[in-house]
Each structure stands twice: as C-alpha cells, then as structure tokens.
Design a protein around this motif. Structure first.
Motif, PDB file in Angstrom:
ATOM      1  N   VAL A  32      -8.685  -3.000   2.275  1.00  0.00           N
ATOM      2  CA  VAL A  32      -9.131  -2.577   0.955  1.00  0.00           C
ATOM      3  C   VAL A  32     -10.388  -3.352   0.588  1.00  0.00           C
TER       4      VAL A  32
ATOM      5  N   MET B 250     -11.397  -1.891  -7.137  1.00  0.00           N
ATOM      6  CA  MET B 250     -11.166  -1.429  -5.773  1.00  0.00           C
ATOM      7  C   MET B 250     -12.169  -0.322  -5.463  1.00  0.00           C
TER       8      MET B 250
ATOM      9  N   VAL C  33     -10.172   2.263   0.243  1.00  0.00           N
ATOM     10  CA  VAL C  33      -8.974   1.941   1.013  1.00  0.00           C
ATOM     11  C   VAL C  33      -9.105   2.685   2.342  1.00  0.00           C
TER      12      VAL C  33
ATOM     13  N   VAL D  21       0.866  -1.178   0.000  1.00  0.00           N
ATOM     14  CA  VAL D  21       0.000   0.000   0.000  1.00  0.00           C
ATOM     15  C   VAL D  21       0.901   1.226   0.000  1.00  0.00           C
TER      16      VAL D  21
ATOM     17  N   TYR E 139      -4.273  -1.188   7.251  1.00  0.00           N
ATOM     18  CA  TYR E 139      -4.977  -0.985   5.984  1.00  0.00           C
ATOM     19  C   TYR E 139      -5.925  -2.136   5.655  1.00  0.00           C
TER      20      TYR E 139
END
Length: 142
Positions: free
Chosen positions: A135, A115, A118, A56, A133
């Motif tokens: 996603v 995606m 995030v 990321v 993180y």
C-alpha cells in the motif's frame, strides 16, 4: 503594416513562452510503500512513525472481469511513535483517492494518513495472497 503585425505576433509569442517558464512546479506528495505485516518507518516533520499494514480486505472488481461496480479495498494500519499506538482503517472505494484519508491522534498530535494505491490489483483466475499486498501511503502532521 505587415512588419508591425509580424513583430506584434512575435512579441506576443515570446511573452507567452516566457510565462510558461515562470510557473513554479507543484510539490508532489511523497508516498511510502508499506508491505503486509512488515514494519515501515515514515518520517513526519522529523518524527519517525512506525507503520504496519495489519489487514487487507479487497473486494475490487478484477481487471479481466465484468462487474456491476468497481468495488473497494479496506486496509487497517497500526501506527506508533514508540510510546503511543493507534489503528487507522482506510477504504479506497471505486479507486477514488479523494476519499482515502483518515485522521488519527498520537500522543496529543493529530495526523492525516492518505492512501494512494493498493497493489496488486485483483486479476482472474489468480487469488492474491496477503503477503503480496503493498500500500502506498503518505502521513502528514495537522
């Protein structure tokens, strides 16, 4: 004459209300959350794909900061079907979800990974650790 106008208006209102109920709901995409460095299984047309969030790179403007641009976040996934493996890199620029799609191939079959989000979003003065993180993605067979 007034009765005819009132009956006509009521009839028109009834037609308008009934057409609202006849609309079929739009199918919503089902997003799967993928945590950093944790293996996640996504079922695509009955085929289990294993997805791992490898990297990321987050350069988005923090929530409580003033920036020239919104920035972007780049993520790298490894996707495998148990036999074949590939990497997919996706960028989410200026939070524009329309550009956050990548096409990849596994074992001769094409897939699309999209995606959605995030998180967490950067915030000053904190620094987000990679382990925090997550996603949201969806994968479709094409």
């Amino acid at each position: 004459m007034k009765k005819i106008i009132i009956i006509g208006c009521l009839w028109f209102i009834c037609l308008a209300c009934s057409s609202e109920n006849d609309r079929t709901p739009q199918a919503q995409e089902q997003y799967t959350g993928v945590a950093y460095r944790k293996l996640t299984t996504v079922s695509v047309s009955g085929i289990p794909l294993n997805v791992t969030l490898l990297e990321v790179n987050d350069s988005r403007c923090p929530i409580n900061a003033v920036c020239i641009s919104a920035g972007s976040v780049n993520v790298k996934f490894n996707i495998t079907d148990g036999t074949n493996s590939t990497d997919a890199v996706i960028a989410l620029v200026n939070d524009n979800k329309d550009t956050s799609t990548q096409i990849f191939k596994l074992g001769g079959q094409k897939y699309s990974i999209k995606m959605q989000k995030v998180s967490p979003y950067p915030e000053l003065p904190q620094t987000t650790k990679l382990e925090e993180y997550q996603v949201s993605i969806t994968i479709e067979k094409i």
